[in-house]
Design a protein around this motif. Structure first.
Motif, PDB file in Angstrom:
ATOM      1  N   CYS A 315      16.120 -24.640   5.343  1.00 40.92           N
ATOM      2  CA  CYS A 315      15.864 -23.219   5.045  1.00 40.92           C
ATOM      3  C   CYS A 315      14.491 -22.790   5.545  1.00 40.92           C
ATOM      4  N   HIS A 333      19.109 -16.811  -0.133  1.00 41.06           N
ATOM      5  CA  HIS A 333      19.656 -18.010  -0.774  1.00 41.06           C
ATOM      6  C   HIS A 333      19.625 -17.825  -2.287  1.00 41.06           C
ATOM      7  N   ARG A 334      20.612 -18.411  -2.957  1.00 38.78           N
ATOM      8  CA  ARG A 334      20.620 -18.425  -4.421  1.00 38.78           C
ATOM      9  C   ARG A 334      19.696 -19.542  -4.884  1.00 38.78           C
ATOM     10  N   LEU A 335      18.756 -19.192  -5.745  1.00 37.86           N
ATOM     11  CA  LEU A 335      17.818 -20.185  -6.246  1.00 37.86           C
ATOM     12  C   LEU A 335      17.867 -20.300  -7.763  1.00 37.86           C
ATOM     13  N   THR A 371      14.109 -16.502   2.012  1.00 37.22           N
ATOM     14  CA  THR A 371      13.237 -17.658   2.175  1.00 37.22           C
ATOM     15  C   THR A 371      11.859 -17.191   2.640  1.00 37.22           C
ATOM     16  N   PHE A 384       6.836 -18.673  -5.635  1.00 34.21           N
ATOM     17  CA  PHE A 384       8.123 -18.059  -5.965  1.00 34.21           C
ATOM     18  C   PHE A 384       7.935 -16.547  -6.093  1.00 34.21           C
ATOM     19  N   HIS A 399      13.313 -25.315  -7.187  1.00 34.71           N
ATOM     20  CA  HIS A 399      14.401 -24.965  -6.280  1.00 34.71           C
ATOM     21  C   HIS A 399      15.719 -25.519  -6.813  1.00 34.71           C
ATOM     22  N   ALA A 403      19.747 -24.910  -3.326  1.00 32.83           N
ATOM     23  CA  ALA A 403      18.853 -25.990  -2.894  1.00 32.83           C
ATOM     24  C   ALA A 403      18.818 -27.159  -3.872  1.00 32.83           C
ATOM     25  N   GLU A 404      19.766 -27.212  -4.806  1.00 29.17           N
ATOM     26  CA  GLU A 404      19.714 -28.222  -5.860  1.00 29.17           C
ATOM     27  C   GLU A 404      19.747 -29.647  -5.303  1.00 29.17           C
ATOM     28  N   THR A 407      16.344 -30.561  -3.892  1.00 31.17           N
ATOM     29  CA  THR A 407      15.393 -30.873  -4.951  1.00 31.17           C
ATOM     30  C   THR A 407      15.655 -32.265  -5.519  1.00 31.17           C
TER      31      THR A 407
END
Length: 455
Positions: A315, A333-335, A371, A384, A399, A403-404, A407
């Motif tokens: 990303c 992106h979903r964070l 991003t 953030f 994240h 992005a899990e 992380t």
């Protein structure tokens, strides 16, 4: 002879059309034109823009063509929120702004949004979060029928608020010149590569992001929600909404509580606005500083490798459109943390209430964020969109969502490798040429305008 010449002409036309088709296909498949030249403006224009950027505006300011500061605002100057690492840098949490978004409803199919301003030039213009419910009331629940079955629905509050941190503007002119085609091309490359891995039974890695396509067809690049296509659009909105400076592209923000506030002349004329944009456009780009000691150099180099290995670079793309070291894909992106009730995205109303009208397909979800570019990240804490992560380590661990897995991969690194990643991020510094930010004025906003801060 005539038929022969006609055949030759037809063949030439056919070859020309084939060439055009091939060129068109090559252009579609190409990444677009890279950025060749640095942003430029005449020195006197940049100086004029710097003066406007640092100027502390007042109500009925003599530098303004309209009514000056306000009537509602969040700061008195641009540099008040853009100062870390020098004039044009990011801001601290003290200067966060409160943004709101009202989900569409059956009676109001469009999304509404804006800011709840901290300050006003008169008491009667004060804005409070509680005022939002007057304009966007809660939608009562009840019984509705779906597919022949009765369904109990909960009350739905269409309002979502979010504290938003100021981003650094260093290198903004370079980002402005990266073409939407380059961003789409990189996105397509990432998509194709992920499909290839999945066909090979590798389902790991980051979930794909998406570009934000604005209603006019342009690709969004600026703002935490990628809501602006160009730097000029971004600056116009910041002037109008944060300081209350109307300009050639956007009128000043009006108080939520005073719907009849009169229109006034733009505060900035075209020359002033162009100078301000030119100054921000030509702010130096951030730099990657090589550490002095060999040991630190080795650690930062290993951290850069780990950054790519665990998937951060998927990303935070290092290079984009011919601009090296930006570390962003410009995608949404979903964070959110999906283990939390409601997905961790903040939510509208009760966490299990169903919105009566979905958001438009191209519109970002509340948990989607663009991003951010990581160049200069070492000098832009907190991190953030809400400034809720005070350190680089805490930002990485936050994240989640798309992005899990990245992380999780970072967490599984040995401690020395995790520290190396942080060491790498710490060499991404604000430009050394950045002008030191002036000290805050001792004159408070209350003294300047006769009002006190409210929420």
């Amino acid at each position: 002879m005539g038929d022969y010449n006609l055949d030759r002409t037809r063949k030439k036309i056919a070859w020309a059309m084939a060439g055009l088709c091939a060129a068109g296909a090559a252009w579609v498949a190409s990444p677009g034109l890279p950025v060749f030249r640095a942003p430029y403006a005449r020195p006197e224009v940049k100086l004029a823009g710097l003066a406007l950027f640092e100027h502390e505006w007042q109500p009925h300011d003599p530098m303004a063509r309209g009514d000056g500061l306000g009537p509602v605002f969040n700061a008195k100057s641009c540099v008040a929120c853009h100062f870390q690492g020098g004039v044009g840098g990011g801001g601290d949490n003290k200067h966060n702004v409160l943004a709101f978004q009202a989900h569409p409803t059956q009676d109001r199919p469009e999304v509404k949004g804006g800011l709840v301003h901290k300050f006003a030039v008169e008491n009667r213009f004060f804005e409070k979060t509680s005022e939002l419910s007057k304009f966007f009331p809660v939608i009562p629940g009840g019984i509705r029928v779906e597919s022949g079955c009765s369904v109990l629905t909960l009350d739905f509050d269409p309002i979502h608020t979010e504290s938003v941190n100021s981003t650094a503007l260093f290198g903004a002119g370079w980002l402005d010149r990266i073409s939407g085609k380059s961003i789409r091309h990189e996105s397509m490359k990432t998509t194709v590569a992920k499909i290839g891995r999945e066909l090979d039974s590798d389902f790991g890695g980051v979930v794909l992001g998406r570009p934000r396509i604005l209603p006019d067809g342009r690709l969004g690049k600026f703002g935490w929600k990628a809501q602006f296509a160009t730097l000029e659009d971004f600056v116009a909105a910041a002037c109008a909404n944060e300081i209350g400076l109307g300009n050639p592209m956007m009128p000043q923000a009006k108080p939520l509580v005073r719907s009849g506030y009169p229109d006034v002349e733009p505060d900035l004329d075209r020359d002033q606005f162009r100078s301000l944009v030119a100054f921000i456009d030509t702010l130096e780009r951030p730099v990657e500083i090589t550490p002095e000691s060999p040991g630190e150099q080795e650690e930062a180099a290993r951290g850069k490798e780990m950054f790519a290995k665990v998937g951060c670079a998927a990303c935070h793309t290092p290079d984009m459109g011919g601009v090296a070291g930006v570390y962003t894909d410009f995608l949404l992106h979903r964070l959110d943390d999906r283990s939390l009730p409601g997905g961790g995205g903040g939510g509208y109303g009760p966490t299990n209430a169903t919105p009566p009208v979905p958001l438009p397909e191209a519109f970002p979800l509340e948990e989607e964020w663009k991003t951010p570019a990581l160049w200069g990240v070492a000098d832009s804490a907190p991190y953030f969109h809400d400034g809720g992560s005070p350190t680089l380590e805490s930002a990485i661990l936050r994240h989640m969502g798309d992005a899990e897995q990245i992380t999780r991969a970072y967490k599984h690194l040995p401690a020395s490798d995790r520290q190396a990643v942080i060491a790498f991020l710490r060499i991404l510094k604000a430009p050394v040429e950045a002008k030191p930010a002036p000290l805050p004025s001792k004159t408070t906003l209350a003294q300047a305008s006769g009002v006190e801060k409210v929420r």
